[in-house]
Design an enzyme around this catalytic site. Sequence first.
Site, PDB file in Angstrom:
ATOM      1  N   TYR A  22      12.607 -26.794  -5.050  1.00 31.43           N
ATOM      2  CA  TYR A  22      13.509 -25.635  -5.217  1.00 31.43           C
ATOM      3  C   TYR A  22      12.742 -24.320  -5.039  1.00 31.43           C
ATOM      4  O   TYR A  22      13.300 -23.313  -4.605  1.00 31.43           O
ATOM      5  CB  TYR A  22      14.185 -25.703  -6.588  1.00 31.43           C
ATOM      6  CG  TYR A  22      15.543 -25.039  -6.643  1.00 31.43           C
ATOM      7  CD1 TYR A  22      16.496 -25.255  -5.657  1.00 31.43           C
ATOM      8  CD2 TYR A  22      15.882 -24.199  -7.698  1.00 31.43           C
ATOM      9  CE1 TYR A  22      17.737 -24.647  -5.708  1.00 31.43           C
ATOM     10  CE2 TYR A  22      17.133 -23.591  -7.763  1.00 31.43           C
ATOM     11  CZ  TYR A  22      18.057 -23.823  -6.769  1.00 31.43           C
ATOM     12  OH  TYR A  22      19.285 -23.223  -6.830  1.00 31.43           O
ATOM     13  N   LYS A  35      16.861 -17.817  -8.957  1.00 25.86           N
ATOM     14  CA  LYS A  35      17.852 -18.195  -9.986  1.00 25.86           C
ATOM     15  C   LYS A  35      17.409 -17.715 -11.374  1.00 25.86           C
ATOM     16  O   LYS A  35      18.246 -17.323 -12.186  1.00 25.86           O
ATOM     17  CB  LYS A  35      18.067 -19.712  -9.990  1.00 25.86           C
ATOM     18  CG  LYS A  35      18.867 -20.233  -8.811  1.00 25.86           C
ATOM     19  CD  LYS A  35      20.260 -19.646  -8.761  1.00 25.86           C
ATOM     20  CE  LYS A  35      21.143 -20.356  -7.749  1.00 25.86           C
ATOM     21  NZ  LYS A  35      22.379 -19.589  -7.466  1.00 25.86           N
TER      22      LYS A  35
HETATM   23  N1  LIG Z   1      25.259 -27.277  -4.744  1.00 29.11           N
HETATM   24  C1  LIG Z   1      24.462 -27.335  -5.809  1.00 29.11           C
HETATM   25  O1  LIG Z   1      23.803 -28.354  -6.070  1.00 29.11           O
HETATM   26  C2  LIG Z   1      24.401 -26.176  -6.755  1.00 29.11           C
HETATM   27  C3  LIG Z   1      23.956 -26.384  -8.079  1.00 29.11           C
HETATM   28  C4  LIG Z   1      23.875 -25.297  -8.942  1.00 29.11           C
HETATM   29  C5  LIG Z   1      24.239 -24.027  -8.488  1.00 29.11           C
HETATM   30  N2  LIG Z   1      24.661 -23.853  -7.195  1.00 29.11           N
HETATM   31  C6  LIG Z   1      25.010 -22.506  -6.757  1.00 29.11           C
HETATM   32  O2  LIG Z   1      26.398 -22.437  -6.490  1.00 29.11           O
HETATM   33  C7  LIG Z   1      26.636 -21.339  -5.626  1.00 29.11           C
HETATM   34  C8  LIG Z   1      27.547 -21.794  -4.511  1.00 29.11           C
HETATM   35  O3  LIG Z   1      26.862 -22.708  -3.682  1.00 29.11           O
HETATM   36  P1  LIG Z   1      27.526 -24.046  -3.148  1.00 29.11           P
HETATM   37  O4  LIG Z   1      26.683 -25.165  -3.632  1.00 29.11           O
HETATM   38  O5  LIG Z   1      28.994 -24.073  -3.406  1.00 29.11           O
HETATM   39  O6  LIG Z   1      27.209 -23.982  -1.579  1.00 29.11           O
HETATM   40  P2  LIG Z   1      28.023 -23.308  -0.372  1.00 29.11           P
HETATM   41  O7  LIG Z   1      27.082 -23.402   0.789  1.00 29.11           O
HETATM   42  O8  LIG Z   1      29.358 -23.927  -0.230  1.00 29.11           O
HETATM   43  O9  LIG Z   1      28.186 -21.786  -0.846  1.00 29.11           O
HETATM   44  C9  LIG Z   1      27.163 -20.817  -0.706  1.00 29.11           C
HETATM   45  C10 LIG Z   1      27.863 -19.573  -0.219  1.00 29.11           C
HETATM   46  O10 LIG Z   1      26.972 -18.454  -0.153  1.00 29.11           O
HETATM   47  C11 LIG Z   1      27.467 -17.644   0.892  1.00 29.11           C
HETATM   48  N3  LIG Z   1      26.493 -16.641   1.307  1.00 29.11           N
HETATM   49  C12 LIG Z   1      25.236 -16.833   1.783  1.00 29.11           C
HETATM   50  N4  LIG Z   1      24.683 -15.650   2.129  1.00 29.11           N
HETATM   51  C13 LIG Z   1      25.616 -14.692   1.852  1.00 29.11           C
HETATM   52  C14 LIG Z   1      25.671 -13.282   1.989  1.00 29.11           C
HETATM   53  N5  LIG Z   1      24.617 -12.581   2.503  1.00 29.11           N
HETATM   54  N6  LIG Z   1      26.784 -12.609   1.618  1.00 29.11           N
HETATM   55  C15 LIG Z   1      27.838 -13.276   1.105  1.00 29.11           C
HETATM   56  N7  LIG Z   1      27.873 -14.622   0.955  1.00 29.11           N
HETATM   57  C16 LIG Z   1      26.771 -15.313   1.333  1.00 29.11           C
HETATM   58  C17 LIG Z   1      27.779 -18.646   1.994  1.00 29.11           C
HETATM   59  O11 LIG Z   1      28.638 -18.085   2.979  1.00 29.11           O
HETATM   60  C18 LIG Z   1      28.456 -19.752   1.195  1.00 29.11           C
HETATM   61  O12 LIG Z   1      29.855 -19.546   1.149  1.00 29.11           O
HETATM   62  C19 LIG Z   1      25.262 -20.833  -5.184  1.00 29.11           C
HETATM   63  O13 LIG Z   1      24.866 -19.753  -6.003  1.00 29.11           O
HETATM   64  C20 LIG Z   1      24.373 -22.030  -5.468  1.00 29.11           C
HETATM   65  O14 LIG Z   1      23.022 -21.682  -5.631  1.00 29.11           O
HETATM   66  C21 LIG Z   1      24.762 -24.903  -6.338  1.00 29.11           C
END
Ligand SMILES: NC(=O)c1ccc[n+]([C@@H]2O[C@H](COP(=O)([O-])OP(=O)(O)OC[C@H]3O[C@@H](n4cnc5c(N)ncnc54)[C@H](O)[C@@H]3O)[C@@H](O)[C@H]2O)c1
Length: 255
Positions: free
Chosen positions: A154, A161
Amino acid sequence: MSGLLAGKRLLVTGVITDASIAFSVARLAQENGAQVVLTGYGRLSLVERIAKRLPEPAPVIELDVTNRDHLAGLGDQVREHVDGLDGIVHSIGFAPQSCLGGGFLDAPWEDVATAVHVSTYSYQALATAALPLMAPGSSVVGLTFDATKAWPVYDWMGVAKAGLESASRYLALHLGPKGIRSNLVAAGPLRTVAAKSIPGFEQFEDAWSARAPLGWNLTDSEPAARACLALLSDWFPATTGEIVHVDGGYHAIGA
Ligand SMILES: NC(=O)c1ccc[n+]([C@@H]2O[C@H](COP(=O)([O-])OP(=O)(O)OC[C@H]3O[C@@H](n4cnc5c(N)ncnc54)[C@H](O)[C@@H]3O)[C@@H](O)[C@H]2O)c1
């Protein structure tokens, strides 16, 4: 209108596919009485297509959260669809490949800066851009991955984060007097586009599958989304600066 979020107007960022955590949030929010406006980044026509799969097709506003002009125009764009906001969902994360997958010792500052800009600073930037639309009782919710530990692969995203978790506490400090809350949901690993971009992500999958006391479904973002809804609702009126773990209990268990 009935439901947990009856009558609430929400701005939901971060939908890119129907596996996005934000998509589950938007769907459940609509099912629970909220009016949802989405923001999309980059492939806007794709986001618009996904938005049509919601119970009610939602409008999509273009937002690159690092773009000052987009942020400055956000309020006017939102007002074209709703007359104010009761909640914002920050579901945005990105780090260049050099920052992930074991690259901690080699990643150049420019790449680290991008990760922190998009994944950390953007939380404050989004909230302040939308602040004029929010009244007391409003709620800002973001998504984190437990940053109290250093995880294999990570790397700088973990640092970003950790910054996000701190930024949420500072937002709670500064927006509390306005009656606005800031909380995060720490989700376990979910197979989204963002997750698939992390080399070695399957290490998380294996660890969670083996150790989460409640078990963990890698393709079900609904538990995380439900927690977001709860924090957006009126049922946590005195909770801010908090991180709610939605990880099958993994964080509570020693190796
Ligand atoms: N998937 C996991 O395992 C997980 C676990 C914990 C937290 N998260 C967090 O959840 C959140 C959503 O991620 P996800 O897993 O649904 O993946 P995802 O890829 O579906 O969503 C990530 C989003 O970030 C957007 N993004 C990236 N750069 C950007 C910018 N400059 N301006 C605006 N938007 C931008 C992308 O367009 C995308 O829609 C993130 O913060 C991620 O770190 C994910």
